[in-house]
Design a protein around this motif. Structure first.
Motif, mmCIF file in Angstrom:
data_model
loop_
_atom_site.group_PDB
_atom_site.id
_atom_site.type_symbol
_atom_site.label_atom_id
_atom_site.label_comp_id
_atom_site.label_asym_id
_atom_site.label_seq_id
_atom_site.Cartn_x
_atom_site.Cartn_y
_atom_site.Cartn_z
ATOM 1 N N PHE A 83 -2.703 1.141 9.706
ATOM 2 C CA PHE A 83 -3.329 2.188 8.791
ATOM 3 C C PHE A 83 -4.801 2.748 9.223
ATOM 4 N N PHE B 20 0.579 -1.083 -0.108
ATOM 5 C CA PHE B 20 0.170 0.102 0.122
ATOM 6 C C PHE B 20 0.796 1.296 -0.126
ATOM 7 N N ARG C 289 -7.552 0.695 -0.073
ATOM 8 C CA ARG C 289 -7.145 1.852 0.756
ATOM 9 C C ARG C 289 -8.002 2.918 0.141
ATOM 10 N N LYS D 281 -7.872 3.849 7.187
ATOM 11 C CA LYS D 281 -7.406 3.946 5.984
ATOM 12 C C LYS D 281 -7.762 2.729 5.040
ATOM 13 N N LEU D 282 -7.628 1.643 5.677
ATOM 14 C CA LEU D 282 -7.834 0.274 4.913
ATOM 15 C C LEU D 282 -9.227 -0.309 5.134
ATOM 16 N N LYS E 66 -3.685 0.588 -4.358
ATOM 17 C CA LYS E 66 -5.040 0.904 -3.763
ATOM 18 C C LYS E 66 -5.702 -0.485 -3.263
#
Lengths: 94, 94
Positions: free
Chosen positions: A58, A27, A92, A61-62, A32
């Motif tokens: 993350f 990532f 992502r 964000k994930l 993405k």
């Protein structure tokens, strides 16, 4: 021999952080989407890898886009057996 | 103490067939949906249970509606730790 597509990480018996690092590098390189795959007893390990990366590295964000489970036939002859599989598609979104 | 909803089967350390029987009885009693839940190392076992029931006993009639993975905080004080979870929602379509 064909190369595995680069957006797939297969989870086996290595320590969790080995796979977590691979997922993070994927990532961080700008990708993405990633699919995390595992079979048999490694299925639990695959969920751990995804959850650790998602929560610890993350945060927010994930996103788990899809989780598929299934069965594959492994081995040959008398050694043939069914093994469960999992595929976790992670994207992502930032 | 609240009773667990009857449409959930928790997968632990019993043999696969113990859980497979519980899942089959659930659907044979007329229910159309069941959620199979597991934590930690039992996650692989949960996928095995669902796949065996689906492929061996209900060929084509059971559908994986959704698979959710997540993390729960277990234990107290210094014993506190994160554990991965899975929820597999199975529906019968006949």
């Amino acid at each position: 021999m064909s190369r595995a597509p680069p957006d797939v990480v297969f989870i086996g018996k290595k320590p969790l952080m080995a796979y977590a690092t691979a997922v993070m590098m994927h990532f961080n390189s700008g990708s993405k989407q990633l699919t995390v795959k595992a079979r048999g007893q490694s299925i639990s390990h695959a969920v751990d890898v995804v959850e650790v990366v998602r929560n610890r590295f993350f945060q927010g964000k994930l996103v788990i886009k899809e989780v598929r489970i299934g069965t594959e036939l492994l081995g040959e002859g008398e050694d043939q057996r069914n093994v469960s599989t999992i595929e976790i598609v992670v994207t992502r979104n930032d």
